[in-house]
Design a protein around this motif. Structure first.
Motif, short mmCIF file in Angstrom:
data_model
loop_
_atom_site.label_atom_id
_atom_site.label_comp_id
_atom_site.label_asym_id
_atom_site.label_seq_id
_atom_site.Cartn_x
_atom_site.Cartn_y
_atom_site.Cartn_z
N ARG A 39 96.69 119.55 57.05
CA ARG A 39 97.60 120.29 56.16
C ARG A 39 98.17 119.36 55.08
O ARG A 39 98.29 119.74 53.92
N ARG A 110 87.18 115.01 57.00
CA ARG A 110 87.18 114.92 58.47
C ARG A 110 87.05 113.46 58.92
O ARG A 110 87.73 113.03 59.84
N ASP A 132 88.91 119.76 67.39
CA ASP A 132 87.75 118.95 67.75
C ASP A 132 88.19 117.69 68.49
O ASP A 132 87.51 116.66 68.44
N ARG A 188 82.04 125.98 60.60
CA ARG A 188 81.75 124.88 59.66
C ARG A 188 80.67 123.97 60.27
O ARG A 188 80.48 123.95 61.50
#
Ligand code: DC
Length: 224
Positions: A39, A110, A132, A188
């Protein structure tokens, strides 16, 4: 007592943060909200008008981002710091919620977030919640919990949370946002949301916060 890593994964608004926070408090562990990091990155991109479809712009922007957590005495939680600025309230806005899943699909974003998360786990004694954590960030975590709850329960919970801050919020918009994030997070290419093979499912649809915590503590006791 042996310190372990606890990974708490699940869809948006399943109550995983509530559980992870409570577990950390009970065990005197560090709690890390990995979603807050995605975020904060999204907030930075929005503020600086970064075109995140341009990978050079993304890489340059990531070089200017530092993420930290600061313990907040007033509520006993950790606030997200973006380049030393407390952005805890702003990162929860719908404007950020609407874009965060899209930004989280970017491989470079990521890699940046996962590296920062892994660094936080080097001393163990950590509870991290996300999508994850059990599959990618800490595949060797001693305990992996995958939290689920009924979709209607999730919408209701999220609506209540947002309504308290903004009474003009519309329940249909909340529902659409959750559905959209579920879809993007699960589909994704890079580390999609999925249950790790060795994760234990905890369905909290009919559990109170206390019952959910008790169930998780039972799992922790089995591990330490
Ligand atoms: O937990 P949250 O709803 O605050 O997370 C916001 C978004 O961040 C979520 O829609 C997907 C992304 N996220 C992620 O991709 N991987 C994580 N480990 C945590 C969050």
């Amino acid at each position: 007592m042996k310190k372990i890593i606890i990974a708490v994964d699940g869809n948006s608004s399943t109550g995983k943060s509530t559980l992870a926070k409570a577990l950390a408090k009970e065990l005197n562990y560090v709690f890390v909200d990995s979603g807050a990091m995605y975020r904060a990155i999204t907030l930075y991109f929005l503020r600086e008008r970064i075109n995140w479809n341009n990978i050079d712009e993304v890489n340059a922007a990531l070089k200017n981002i530092s993420l930290d957590f600061e313990y907040n005495d007033a509520n006993g939680k950790s606030d997200m710091l973006l380049n030393d600025e407390n952005v805890e309230a702003e990162i929860r806005d719908m404007v950020v919620s609407e874009k965060v899943s899209e930004v989280s699909t970017i491989k470079e974003v990521r890699e940046f977030a996962v590296a920062a998360q892994q660094k936080l786990g080097t001393k163990k004694g950590i509870v991290m919640d996300g999508r994850d954590i059990g599959t990618t960030v800490f595949p060797d975590a001693e305990l992996k919990i995958f939290v689920t709850s009924d979709p209607e329960v999730r919408v209701e919970r999220r609506f209540k949370e947002l309504y308290a801050k903004n009474p003009s919020i519309n329940i249909e918009d909340v529902k659409k946002n959750l559905e959209m994030r579920d879809y993007i997070d699960s589909n994704r290419e890079v580390s999609p949301l999925r249950k790790a093979d060795d994760a234990i499912v905890l369905d909290n649809s009919d559990l109170t916060k206390e019952e959910q915590l008790a169930a998780a503590l039972k799992l922790v006791k089995e591990k330490i």
